[in-house]
Design a protein around this motif. Sequence first.
Motif, mmCIF file in Angstrom:
data_model
loop_
_atom_site.group_PDB
_atom_site.id
_atom_site.type_symbol
_atom_site.label_atom_id
_atom_site.label_comp_id
_atom_site.label_asym_id
_atom_site.label_seq_id
_atom_site.Cartn_x
_atom_site.Cartn_y
_atom_site.Cartn_z
ATOM 1 N N CYS A 122 0.839 -1.205 0.000
ATOM 2 C CA CYS A 122 0.000 0.000 0.000
ATOM 3 C C CYS A 122 0.871 1.251 0.000
ATOM 4 O O CYS A 122 0.580 2.237 -0.697
ATOM 5 C CB CYS A 122 -0.920 0.003 1.218
ATOM 6 S SG CYS A 122 -2.272 -1.204 1.126
ATOM 7 N N CYS A 123 1.949 1.227 0.774
ATOM 8 C CA CYS A 123 2.873 2.355 0.801
ATOM 9 C C CYS A 123 3.523 2.564 -0.562
ATOM 10 O O CYS A 123 3.691 3.701 -1.021
ATOM 11 C CB CYS A 123 3.941 2.145 1.871
ATOM 12 S SG CYS A 123 3.339 2.292 3.571
ATOM 13 N N THR A 124 3.895 1.466 -1.213
ATOM 14 C CA THR A 124 4.492 1.554 -2.546
ATOM 15 C C THR A 124 3.544 2.251 -3.515
ATOM 16 O O THR A 124 3.947 3.144 -4.278
ATOM 17 C CB THR A 124 4.831 0.145 -3.074
ATOM 18 O OG1 THR A 124 5.815 -0.452 -2.231
ATOM 19 C CG2 THR A 124 5.354 0.208 -4.504
ATOM 20 N N HIS A 125 2.279 1.862 -3.494
ATOM 21 C CA HIS A 125 1.301 2.480 -4.398
ATOM 22 C C HIS A 125 1.046 3.937 -4.032
ATOM 23 O O HIS A 125 0.892 4.791 -4.912
ATOM 24 C CB HIS A 125 -0.010 1.692 -4.357
ATOM 25 C CG HIS A 125 0.055 0.396 -5.091
ATOM 26 N ND1 HIS A 125 0.612 -0.736 -4.550
ATOM 27 C CD2 HIS A 125 -0.352 0.040 -6.340
ATOM 28 C CE1 HIS A 125 0.538 -1.731 -5.414
ATOM 29 N NE2 HIS A 125 -0.047 -1.288 -6.508
ATOM 30 N N ARG A 126 1.011 4.229 -2.749
ATOM 31 C CA ARG A 126 0.752 5.615 -2.335
ATOM 32 C C ARG A 126 1.918 6.520 -2.735
ATOM 33 O O ARG A 126 1.708 7.660 -3.166
ATOM 34 C CB ARG A 126 0.512 5.658 -0.824
ATOM 35 C CG ARG A 126 -0.110 6.952 -0.326
ATOM 36 C CD ARG A 126 -0.663 6.708 1.052
ATOM 37 N NE ARG A 126 -0.721 7.897 1.861
ATOM 38 C CZ ARG A 126 -1.841 8.484 2.239
ATOM 39 N NH1 ARG A 126 -2.995 7.997 1.846
ATOM 40 N NH2 ARG A 126 -1.819 9.545 3.013
ATOM 41 N N TYR A 172 7.281 9.292 5.937
ATOM 42 C CA TYR A 172 7.903 9.289 4.619
ATOM 43 C C TYR A 172 7.707 7.965 3.892
ATOM 44 O O TYR A 172 7.659 7.925 2.655
ATOM 45 C CB TYR A 172 9.396 9.609 4.742
ATOM 46 C CG TYR A 172 10.237 8.476 5.282
ATOM 47 C CD1 TYR A 172 10.976 7.666 4.429
ATOM 48 C CD2 TYR A 172 10.300 8.203 6.649
ATOM 49 C CE1 TYR A 172 11.741 6.622 4.910
ATOM 50 C CE2 TYR A 172 11.061 7.166 7.148
ATOM 51 C CZ TYR A 172 11.785 6.382 6.283
ATOM 52 O OH TYR A 172 12.536 5.344 6.762
ATOM 53 N N ILE A 173 7.575 6.863 4.632
ATOM 54 C CA ILE A 173 7.430 5.556 4.004
ATOM 55 C C ILE A 173 6.137 5.486 3.198
ATOM 56 O O ILE A 173 6.077 4.877 2.130
ATOM 57 C CB ILE A 173 7.466 4.434 5.061
ATOM 58 C CG1 ILE A 173 8.829 4.405 5.747
ATOM 59 C CG2 ILE A 173 7.163 3.071 4.436
ATOM 60 C CD1 ILE A 173 8.913 3.424 6.902
ATOM 61 N N SER A 174 5.100 6.133 3.685
ATOM 62 C CA SER A 174 3.815 6.126 2.979
ATOM 63 C C SER A 174 3.687 7.279 1.987
ATOM 64 O O SER A 174 2.612 7.498 1.430
ATOM 65 C CB SER A 174 2.664 6.197 3.994
ATOM 66 O OG SER A 174 2.689 7.425 4.705
ATOM 67 N N GLY A 175 4.773 8.019 1.775
ATOM 68 C CA GLY A 175 4.749 9.115 0.807
ATOM 69 C C GLY A 175 4.072 10.375 1.293
ATOM 70 O O GLY A 175 3.818 11.289 0.502
ATOM 71 N N THR A 176 3.800 10.481 2.596
ATOM 72 C CA THR A 176 3.003 11.592 3.110
ATOM 73 C C THR A 176 3.654 12.946 2.856
ATOM 74 O O THR A 176 2.973 13.914 2.493
ATOM 75 C CB THR A 176 2.751 11.410 4.623
ATOM 76 O OG1 THR A 176 1.986 10.207 4.816
ATOM 77 C CG2 THR A 176 1.985 12.580 5.196
#
Length: 338
Positions: free
Chosen positions: A131-135, A174-178
């Motif tokens: 999910c993090c990769t896609h986000r 940062y891992i989730s692209g926030t």
Amino acid sequence: TDTMYITVDKEAVRRSGMRLPAADSIPDRMVISLKGQNRLIKNDLMMLEMLAQSNWSRPMYIASTVGTDNYRPLAKNIIREGLNYRIVPYTTDGESTIDPDKTYELLMNKFLWGGLESDGLYLDQTIYRMCCTHRRLFAETATALIAEGKTDKAAKLLAKMEKVLPDSYMTPDYISGTLDIISAYITLGDKKHAQDKLDKAWKNTSQYLDWYSALPESKRALEESDCITYCATNIDIPAFYAQLGQTDKARQTADKLWNTAVWYLDRFMQQSTGAIAAGYSRFERYYVRTLYGLCTAMEGVDDAWADSHAAVFNDYYRKMQVLLYQSQNGGLPTIGTE
């Protein structure tokens, strides 16, 4: 030789549908550097043979989730399309490394999403990482669209992300692209979404740092790597608050990140010179990035803060250079005068 060349059929490249370089500057030949490679194994040879024979008649992809060791000679010849890297005949130095239009189409209309609109689902570690990769892909694509002036598409893409990968399932880090998502919202002028995500990101960061600071000193030292990584990856938070017109909050967040990093830096510098030499790359990667990054972030926001903290950083850096010299040469350097 450590360099290979493949003649490029420019018309075939144009017909292939790949993203073309700026000004349609397709090279006459593809340059593949093997510098630093002490061997080529079978999968390397297979990939090079496929490139030599394909004439760009079919796209060649590498999954974006595999390690760079699997395509190191081609690391400068790839363009992201969705979850894949497409091999291209030109180098991407200075170019965007994503095809935002194709990735937009994939994210918006091709990919099937697994129902995270529903509450109460459990995401195990593996699913959460995906999910993090896609986000992060949403964030990267939106950023690239904004850079090309396609702000309407970027806004639609972020709205899609909010629906299929909602905040309720994601840790705001940062891992989730926030942080990249916050930056995109600020650039689009969407202060509401930017503020909401920024506050969540800082709350998560602040609570994390509070937890570490409450640990006994011996245990805090054991957690140094995680904590300083957390500091280094959140240095943009003060700048984001400043961009939203909240100077006091920018100063407050910068102080907390700075103080945590300095505590660990002091601990690091108390080690033996041998340990300092062994850990110097970590010093460069995390401490320098955190302290220098915070000084840079506060320039133009609070110049007095930036100047005073830059002086402290420079003092630390000079001391570290001396300690490193000692560890490598067994004594202090001789400083001559002219």
